[in-house]
Design a protein around this motif. Structure first.
Motif, mmCIF file in Angstrom:
data_model
loop_
_atom_site.group_PDB
_atom_site.id
_atom_site.type_symbol
_atom_site.label_atom_id
_atom_site.label_comp_id
_atom_site.label_asym_id
_atom_site.label_seq_id
_atom_site.Cartn_x
_atom_site.Cartn_y
_atom_site.Cartn_z
ATOM 1 N N ASP B 49 0.741 -1.348 0.055
ATOM 2 C CA ASP B 49 -0.002 -0.200 0.020
ATOM 3 C C ASP B 49 0.838 1.364 -0.057
ATOM 4 O OD1 ASP B 49 -2.349 -1.770 0.279
ATOM 5 O OD2 ASP B 49 -2.348 -1.441 2.239
ATOM 6 N N TRP B 50 2.259 1.006 0.061
ATOM 7 C CA TRP B 50 3.015 2.249 0.149
ATOM 8 C C TRP B 50 3.696 2.551 -1.066
ATOM 9 C CZ3 TRP B 50 1.527 4.337 4.549
ATOM 10 C CH2 TRP B 50 1.015 3.574 5.635
ATOM 11 N N LEU B 51 3.684 3.823 -1.310
ATOM 12 C CA LEU B 51 4.279 4.449 -2.735
ATOM 13 C C LEU B 51 5.439 5.512 -2.537
ATOM 14 C CD1 LEU B 51 1.000 4.724 -4.712
ATOM 15 C CD2 LEU B 51 2.387 2.782 -4.658
ATOM 16 N N HIS B 63 -5.557 0.056 -4.382
ATOM 17 C CA HIS B 63 -5.755 0.859 -2.973
ATOM 18 C C HIS B 63 -4.664 1.044 -2.202
ATOM 19 C CE1 HIS B 63 -5.790 -2.736 -0.250
ATOM 20 N NE2 HIS B 63 -6.322 -3.291 -0.987
ATOM 21 N N ALA B 64 -3.523 1.406 -2.864
ATOM 22 C CA ALA B 64 -2.285 2.173 -2.148
ATOM 23 C C ALA B 64 -2.678 3.408 -1.629
ATOM 24 C CB ALA B 64 -1.288 2.086 -3.337
ATOM 25 N N PHE B 65 -1.990 4.007 -0.784
ATOM 26 C CA PHE B 65 -2.053 5.250 -0.251
ATOM 27 C C PHE B 65 -1.401 6.387 -1.052
ATOM 28 C CE2 PHE B 65 -2.493 2.601 3.607
ATOM 29 C CZ PHE B 65 -3.799 2.739 4.070
ATOM 30 N N GLU B 66 -1.938 7.426 -1.215
ATOM 31 C CA GLU B 66 -1.226 8.625 -2.106
ATOM 32 C C GLU B 66 -0.085 9.327 -1.185
ATOM 33 O OE1 GLU B 66 -2.979 10.000 -4.855
ATOM 34 O OE2 GLU B 66 -1.527 11.458 -5.189
ATOM 35 N N PRO B 67 0.902 9.097 -1.443
ATOM 36 C CA PRO B 67 2.508 9.572 -0.693
ATOM 37 C C PRO B 67 2.295 11.017 -0.625
ATOM 38 C CG PRO B 67 2.778 9.243 -2.903
ATOM 39 C CD PRO B 67 1.581 8.785 -3.028
ATOM 40 N N PRO B 68 2.842 11.401 0.817
ATOM 41 C CA PRO B 68 2.891 13.107 1.001
ATOM 42 C C PRO B 68 3.754 13.540 0.046
ATOM 43 C CG PRO B 68 3.774 11.661 2.748
ATOM 44 C CD PRO B 68 3.220 10.637 1.809
ATOM 45 N N HIS C 220 -5.613 0.378 6.403
ATOM 46 C CA HIS C 220 -6.933 0.710 5.734
ATOM 47 C C HIS C 220 -8.020 0.320 6.681
ATOM 48 C CE1 HIS C 220 -5.798 1.566 1.314
ATOM 49 N NE2 HIS C 220 -4.871 0.691 1.526
ATOM 50 N N LYS C 259 7.567 5.763 10.601
ATOM 51 C CA LYS C 259 7.595 6.611 9.231
ATOM 52 C C LYS C 259 6.631 7.605 9.519
ATOM 53 C CE LYS C 259 7.341 5.980 4.202
ATOM 54 N NZ LYS C 259 7.239 4.947 3.195
ATOM 55 N N TRP C 260 7.079 8.883 9.109
ATOM 56 C CA TRP C 260 6.295 10.127 9.189
ATOM 57 C C TRP C 260 5.028 10.104 8.282
ATOM 58 C CZ3 TRP C 260 3.783 13.787 10.750
ATOM 59 C CH2 TRP C 260 3.163 14.665 10.333
ATOM 60 N N GLU C 261 5.090 9.150 7.113
ATOM 61 C CA GLU C 261 3.803 8.954 6.357
ATOM 62 C C GLU C 261 2.734 8.248 6.953
ATOM 63 O OE1 GLU C 261 4.647 6.789 2.755
ATOM 64 O OE2 GLU C 261 2.480 7.105 1.956
ATOM 65 N N LEU C 264 1.292 10.607 9.638
ATOM 66 C CA LEU C 264 0.305 11.543 8.954
ATOM 67 C C LEU C 264 -1.022 10.999 8.853
ATOM 68 C CD1 LEU C 264 -0.183 14.359 7.680
ATOM 69 C CD2 LEU C 264 1.119 13.602 6.024
ATOM 70 N N LEU C 265 -0.798 9.823 8.405
ATOM 71 C CA LEU C 265 -2.088 9.050 7.846
ATOM 72 C C LEU C 265 -3.050 8.824 8.884
ATOM 73 C CD1 LEU C 265 -1.798 6.310 4.927
ATOM 74 C CD2 LEU C 265 -3.280 5.732 6.997
ATOM 75 N N ARG C 268 -4.657 11.882 10.312
ATOM 76 C CA ARG C 268 -5.784 12.427 9.399
ATOM 77 C C ARG C 268 -7.095 11.523 9.625
ATOM 78 N NH1 ARG C 268 -2.115 14.072 4.016
ATOM 79 N NH2 ARG C 268 -1.758 16.178 4.705
#
Lengths: 313, 313, 313
Positions: B49-51, B63-68, C220, C259-261, C264-265, C268
């Motif tokens: 799920d990580w990009l 359904h991967a997560f949009e990376p920051p 998820h 990991k920061w990502e 953050l997820l 949110r």
């Protein structure tokens, strides 16, 4: 109670290497000296294929790798510069004595003792020997191995002292691969006393210093073991030190520096048992201001404050 | 023998993240360059799920997560600034190919290849591709997966080189959850040779560079495997690099930087096998002066001294 | 969504100690304050034999060790200096409540509550209580334990708020000794809702704040649980926070900074569920610029950039 000695963890089984050069080791000896450490004990000169010095007998006879640096020479030089005593740790084959082929372990180490004394015996810092085969129980032949290797070390070196550092077969005596931090059971104090009484009766005269590792039993159980260790050592004329471990055996990360409170508690327990000398395993990873584990530098500071409180008192 | 390339470990399976921003990455590229690294290889553009980049196909289709942050863009820009070559690593679903649903793994990656080339192919630093599916044995379909994905990468990009980095199915090939550092058994040299001869015959023309990981077999066994790897690659017209791992597989903490002596020994073994190029996994955690693992900075210094000794000689 | 509170991980089960003195703690409170943290919650005042304050009842009654420093006093003083609120965490015997001898766990903690309020209740920073017994499922008696201890805390202190921080019985709910990072199964959202509806109906009025740990389920799956947590808390009149963990449960090293990502997820996701307040476990190891884990300092910087982006928007 002060820590006056530390192991040098070259070569390590299970503690990742810090990749220090001579400059970092020089600084570390200075950091040791600043808190009263005057003795360094090489935990082993080699383990399986890895060596601290260019040993012809082990490179040729045990297919060990030629090391890129002669660490023994470097440690002796640094010991001399910093006015420290250096103890040479024997070779741990990781094979013969684990499989109880003690005769082979003794033979390979006879050559190492000879080699080491010839190469390094002239250094004024060479002050003793360490038998690197760690045991906890009186398994057949282990006492004789200590006795024979200790005698060999002493006879070649004009009687320099010989140290061992056994462990207590307690709940925290676990294999390197075991993800647990504790197990059920462990040796009783009575059984520990009986077995070590027997071992000491065999090794007396061949071994001078016994420094039991203090991390394999619970903190409430430690005092009883320390008292037994001291009593047995006194009975047999050995000098009883404590090996006050500075890493934490209770954590899932194996291993990071110990909590200061635990170290303090163990030092006091040893003092209460009448023990006067402490070595630690080991300064450079777990207590040094320049350790890769920053908790170690804080432990160093806490220990310094403790030393100041002793002086102030 | 010099290390001229490193993986960039974004996204990681099992190495904790350092939480660097652009400033730290910029400094790291400079540190790499200072020791002669001119190629960076993104280990994978996504894992499950990580990009590393905002992939419409993976966010919508997997359904991967949009990376920051768009790390691919950042790495390409930094590569350009530092005159480095950048290789783009494909997506590792962590599902399809593990379950041998290779067709699905190929399909999802066809879209990724298309997307990546459209978005980033214009960058002058975009210099090649990396197939992120790591294997060790000739299981049905894996060679075809490499061939098909490699062909796709090359055809869309005008023939840019394609790299793979397989591992040897040796005693240290263990699952991430395994607390051991070694197991009994492991593939024989002969079996390894037979299986990779077959794989290479399928992927030749589609894959240009093979960089076997060098950490899964014992240090005494490594040379035989390196020789086989080189001979096979030569036979099939592939370029044979070594993936000289800079982390230590022999320690209970999984993973910290490797001991310099071990790295040196592996580099020399690769040179002796006639290998000319080394990539490492990976610089930023295990060899960088700004790594969270301070042992890495010391490894960097030891490696610099080694480079100086090469120049001096 | 901002993190406005952190646990203080003294005493820890499984996170190695940093060996900080008052100077480092003082600096850490300043670092916290700089990112908007105004509440610190002592995770527990004691665990088994280890204490944060010199508790007569635990030293005499539960053979705990007398601690070398009164951390509770120090934390209260620092809280006052830095204008923070301090919550006092109860004693975790590690025995009674694990074996479901809840009556004993309650009795030992009644004395602790009394002792703590007498010793520290006069501090203007003393702002609440934390019930340190962490649970995930509605096992017989756990809700009553919370209710009884919460009521006791509130009644002695004039109604100061009481917090709990349960976990979700998800795939990452694993024992400390388990080398895996995930397991099959885990509680369903429906079952979680049913059980916590029941628990909340028992503890309402005795517990004011519930801050579920957010790290035991997949990323998820988290939003569904967060929505349930918020809805249930609202229904029963509890304040619903999120305990946004700043360590990474997906890595073999247990544990290093997240990991920061991922952080953050999770923040949110909590905001999307209507949650307004976040506490983290915990700042000093996993998010502090002076943490022994250098990844933490980078996480701090990434979080600051995030705060700036919120202000800018």
């Amino acid at each position: 109670m002060r820590i006056s000695a530390t192991f040098l963890d070259e070569i390590s089984h299970d503690i990742p290497h810090q990749n220090w050069g001579r400059r970092e080791w020089d600084a570390d000896f200075a950091h040791m000296k600043a808190i009263g450490i005057d003795t360094v004990v090489l935990i082993r000169c080699g383990y399986r294929d890895w060596l601290t010095y260019p040993s012809a007998s082990l490179v040729n006879g045990a297919h060990a790798f030629e090391p890129p640096v002669d660490l023994v020479r470097m440690f002796l030089d640094l010991s001399e510069e910093h006015a420290m005593r250096f103890f040479f740790g024997l070779y741990d084959s990781g094979r013969y004595w684990v499989n109880r082929e003690y005769r082979k372990e003794i033979e390979v180490n006879r050559r190492v003792i000879d080699e080491a004394w010839n190469a390094y015996g002239g250094s004024p810092a060479f002050s003793g020997w360490y038998l690197s085969q760690e045991c906890s129980r009186n398994v057949d032949g282990i006492a004789e191995l200590y006795a024979e290797l200790g005698t060999e070390c002493k006879s070649i070196s004009g009687g320099l002292p010989v140290m061992i550092s056994p462990y207590i077969d307690g709940p925290k005596a676990l294999g390197q691969d075991d993800p647990r931090t504790s197990r059920e059971g462990g040796v009783s104090v009575a059984m520990h006393e009986r077995e070590w009484d027997s071992i000491f009766s065999t090794i007396r005269g061949s071994v001078d210093i016994v420094a039991f590792q203090d991390g394999h039993v619970g903190f409430h159980e430690l005092p009883a073991f320390l008292h037994v260790n001291k009593r047995l050592a006194d009975r047999h004329g050995l000098s009883c030190w404590t090996n006050c471990e500075t890493f934490d055996r209770d954590m899932p990360i194996k291993f990071l520096p110990i909590k200061w409170e635990k170290l303090l508690l163990k030092l006091r327990a040893a003092a209460n048992a009448g023990i006067r000398d402490a070595i630690t395993f080991e300064f450079s990873h777990f207590m040094s201001p320049q350790s890769a584990y920053l908790q170690a530098g804080h432990l160093y500071n806490r220990y310094r404050e403790y030393l100041e409180s002793l002086t102030g008192a």
